[in-house]
Every structure is written in C-alpha cells, then in structure tokens.
Enzyme design. Structure first.
Site, PDB file in Angstrom:
ATOM      1  CE  LYS A 257     -15.343  39.465   6.738  1.00  0.00           C
ATOM      2  NZ  LYS A 257     -16.163  40.688   6.649  1.00  0.00           N
ATOM      3  NE  ARG A 331     -26.120  42.017  10.446  1.00  0.00           N
ATOM      4  CZ  ARG A 331     -26.107  43.004   9.562  1.00  0.00           C
ATOM      5  NH1 ARG A 331     -27.234  43.388   8.986  1.00  0.00           N
ATOM      6  NH2 ARG A 331     -24.975  43.606   9.249  1.00  0.00           N
TER       7      ARG A 331
END
Length: 477
Positions: A257, A331
């Site tokens: 990130k 996920r």
C-alpha cells in the site's frame, strides 16, 4: 476507564443537572420547570428557530433541547441521537458527571437521545500517561420513558459497541494475531459464550490454505477463532453464522500500500471486532438465538516467504486461486472461514469485513454496501434494521457477469477483478465458497473514520454491532 451507564429512576425524580426534551408544539409543558425569565427568553429565541438552551443555577444546570418534528420515525430517532451527542461539549465544560433526562415531547425519544449522548462520550485513553478530565458517568432516565429491561439492554449494547471500538483502536504494536485470539477468549469468559482459539497446527490440519498463505511472511502465527452462543430454548436449531475479517495489520503484502493508506491499517480487523461485540451483547442479554462466530486472524506482512502476485494457492475447500494482488487478502481468509461454516449448515451466514476501497468510493462513510444469496425477506429485515439503528445498507447486484472478471488461465479463479466495481467482484469471489443463505457486508466506509461524525467517534466506530443485534431480534424472535 469507567464509561457512561444508563440508569432508571422514578418519574419525577429531582436532578441537579437536567435535560428537558420538548418540541415546539408543547412548549407550555416547560413553564412549570423554568423560571419566568427563562421561559420568556426561550419563547423569544424559539420564534427565531433557536433550539438549544442552557440555564445555569446554583444547584446545577438545566438544558433545554427542542427536538424537530419528523414524520419518518427512523429519522426522528437519529435526530434525537445527534442532538444528544451535541450536548457533550457543554457537559464537559460544566464538568457534569451525572445527568437526568425528562421528556416533554409528544413522542418519547429519551432513549435515543441518551444513546447518542452515551455513544458520543466514548474516548480511547489507554495509552495516555495523564489521567483525563472528569467525564459523564451516568445518564438517568425516568421509568415512564424506559423500563429497567430497556435500560439493561441499552447498557449491554453500549458496552458491546465500546468493546468493539476498543479492539479496533488498539495499535498493532499492542495487538497482534495472538493477542486478538486472547481478546476473544477474554470476552467469552466475561460475557458467557463459548470460544475455541485454534493455533497454526490445527489450521494446517484443516488445510486452510488461504489463511496460511496470507500469514506466510509473518513472524506471528495465525489464529482461527470459533465463538458459540447456543442458549437453552434457542429459537433456531441451525445457527446464524457471523464471519469477521481479522487482519490485525495490512501492509498490502508485496502489492504494498502507499504510505498514506497504511497508517490506519490496524483497523482491518474491524469485522472481527464487530463479531466479538455482537456475540458479547447476545450473551449479555441472553438472546435466545443460536449464533456461531468465525474469525480468521492474521496480519498481512512483507518478508522472504511472502505470498507473491502470480502465486497459486489451494484453499480449504480444495479450490485453487491465482493471487494476482496480495492486497486483496481479506477475501482469501474469509473464503476459508465461509467454507468452514458449511459444517454448521447455517440458517444464514453474514460475513462482515473492511474489504474494499471500492465500497468507500461508491458509498463514502455513510452506508454499508452488501450483497448475497439470502432470501428477499431477510434482506428487507436487514435493511429495516439498518434504518432503525442508522447503520444503513445499500444492496449491490451479484450478477454472473461480474464473476467473469475472476476467470484465471491457470487456476479455478483469480482473487481480483478489474478496477471497476471491485466491491462486487470481491463478493463474487466469496460466493464461490458458500452453499447456504449468505450475505456479505463491506464496512470499509463506516468502520473507521478520520474525523468524528456525530456520535460516531473518530477512528473505530463499532459499526455493525447495533445493526446485527437489531436484525437478529427482528428477524428471529
């Protein structure tokens, strides 16, 4: 620190510090409680749409709040919560610790007013070296506005929201995967639900390839937490399963990130915290509903063993996934938990996760985006609970065409679609691991705020706890 509690008092109890809730159509009800000069001033000011008044007296302060008339009952309750929160600054200025509330409106919104006041009073002071100034400790509500049972339920909800906020606000330096597992065990002991905290060996035995892959670069082993509330006389034989994403810190892995997006990534376990809070309030209120909580726990770090873009992993279900982006890790761990949930043959499963930036870009911080395969009546009840608690939801479609973006040339599917509608393709990914009624709640927007929004305090908000509790009661009792 000690936090605010609601308390029941007999109607007519005299308070030194008192809030009078009124509306414009019933200002006469204020006359016996105010001095003539105060009444005259209030009448003149309300004619100019002033709605907040403070009258200091020798024995305390009388606050008058004129609530707006509102046909929509959900907006009326939310207005009362917000007005309650706005009172906090004055209470702090006067250093008021105990406060009474009296209703003079046609409709009684005392409990909602108190809820907003209490939720807004939350502070996370654990790591300050100096003691804080005196804060509000008790809100007294007359018995004609709320019964002792109402007050007990409200206090249980407040405590659960505060617990959830505390967990989200813990810095990663003091809250790794092991410590989150310990927090689950501590909450189970305190509130009375069961908990099993599985270590890495058990996770390996379960072949949870997604959770193990995300954890690969970490110095701290993963955890898989199974929480259970199965009271005698439960209304449901098969459980409602709550699944919470427990990424205690997310660097993005090798798909790292940007630095400005990483300083608040301690909040990536907000879904897990929500499940803990929901289980706590269910157990504390003896909610007669069988509930299972599942929390996969890890960090997402960078290291020599890190999962790499292009890797293929085998999930607990046996399905294979091409990992094209390691920052789409939530996920992956949720998928293993959703597959594990099949053993319970759930009546309904809801997963709760700070899953995608796409959800934030689509709906901002004001709503939860959700989708899933549950029946329409379940969705309707969930949305109604969203309005009742003002933790509102917007349903997005799970059309099969969105699943086409997850096709892989070398595995069963990829973990990421295109940059468009990323919150939906994340849902489509998870859909591959369920064969029961299921809903996916992406709380990335409202779970962690960079600045306060009314009684939703800065940083962790505890979103989802009040929503889930209201929904479980509404739909299953």
């Amino acid at each position: 620190m000690k936090r605010v509690q609601l308390a029941t008092v007999e109607a007519g109890f005299i308070h030194n510090n008192l809030v009078l809730l009124a509306d414009k159509d019933h200002l006469d009800a204020l006359d016996p409680l105010l001095a003539p000069g105060e009444t005259a001033f209030l009448r003149q000011a309300t004619s100019q749409d002033v709605s907040s008044f403070s009258f200091p007296r020798a024995e305390g302060v009388v606050f008058v709040r004129i609530l707006k008339s509102e046909k929509d009952p959900y907006i009326a309750l939310e207005d009362a919560r917000l007005v309650g929160n706005e009172l906090l600054s004055e209470l702090r200025r006067y250093k008021i610790e105990t406060l009474g509330i009296q209703n003079l409106c046609a409709e009684d919104r005392v409990l909602a007013f108190a809820e907003g006041l209490a939720l807004g009073s939350y502070q996370f002071l654990k790591y300050f070296t100096k003691a804080s100034e005196k804060a509000l400790q008790e809100i007294r509500i007359p018995s004609d506005s709320a019964s002792p049972a109402d007050i007990a339920e409200a206090n249980a909800l407040l405590e659960a929201v505060f617990l959830t906020r505390d967990l989200v606000n813990e810095p990663h330096s003091h809250f790794n995967s092991i410590q989150l597992g310990d927090a689950v065990a501590l909450a189970a002991k305190k509130y009375g639900f069961e908990a099993e905290i599985m270590g890495k060996e058990k996770i390996e035995a379960l072949k949870m390839g997604g959770l193990l892959a995300v954890n690969r670069a970490s110095q701290i082993p993963p955890r898989f937490c199974v929480l259970e509330w199965n009271p005698q006389g439960a209304k449901n034989a098969k459980p409602v399963v709550l699944v919470g994403k427990g990424v205690v810190y997310d660097t993005g892995g090798l798909s790292i990130k940007p630095s400005e997006a990483m300083d608040y990534m301690k909040c990536d376990m907000a879904g897990a915290a929500t499940v803990i809070g929901a289980m706590a309030v269910a157990a504390k209120t003896k909610l007669p509903i069988y509930i299972i909580g599942l929390i996969p726990v890890t960090d997402n770090k960078i290291g020599e063993n890190a999962l790499a873009p292009g890797d293929v992993i085998t999930m607990g279900s046996g399905k294979t996934v091409e990992v094209v982006n390691t920052d789409a890790e939530g996920r992956i761990i949720l998928a293993d938990a959703l597959h594990y949930a099949k053993k319970y043959e759930p009546l309904l499963a809801l997963d709760i996760a700070t899953l995608t930036g796409s959800a934030v870009r689509a709906l901002g911080t004001q709503a939860i985006c959700y989708m899933g395969t549950a029946p329409k009546d379940v969705k309707n009840n969930l949305e109604e609970s969203g309005f009742a608690t003002y933790e509102r939801l917007v349903e997005l479609p799970l059309w099969k065409e969105f699943g086409d973006e997850l096709k892989s040339n070398i595995a069963d599917f990829k973990n990421l679609g295109s940059s468009n509608a990323g919150m939906i393709t994340a849902g489509k990914f998870l859909e591959n691991f369920v064969d029961y009624p299921w809903l996916h709640l992406d709380i990335a927007g409202p779970a962690f705020l960079r600045s306060a929004n009314g009684y939703r305090t800065k940083d962790g908000t505890g979103v989802g706890v009040r929503l889930l509790y209201n929904f479980l009661k509404k739909h299953y009792l």
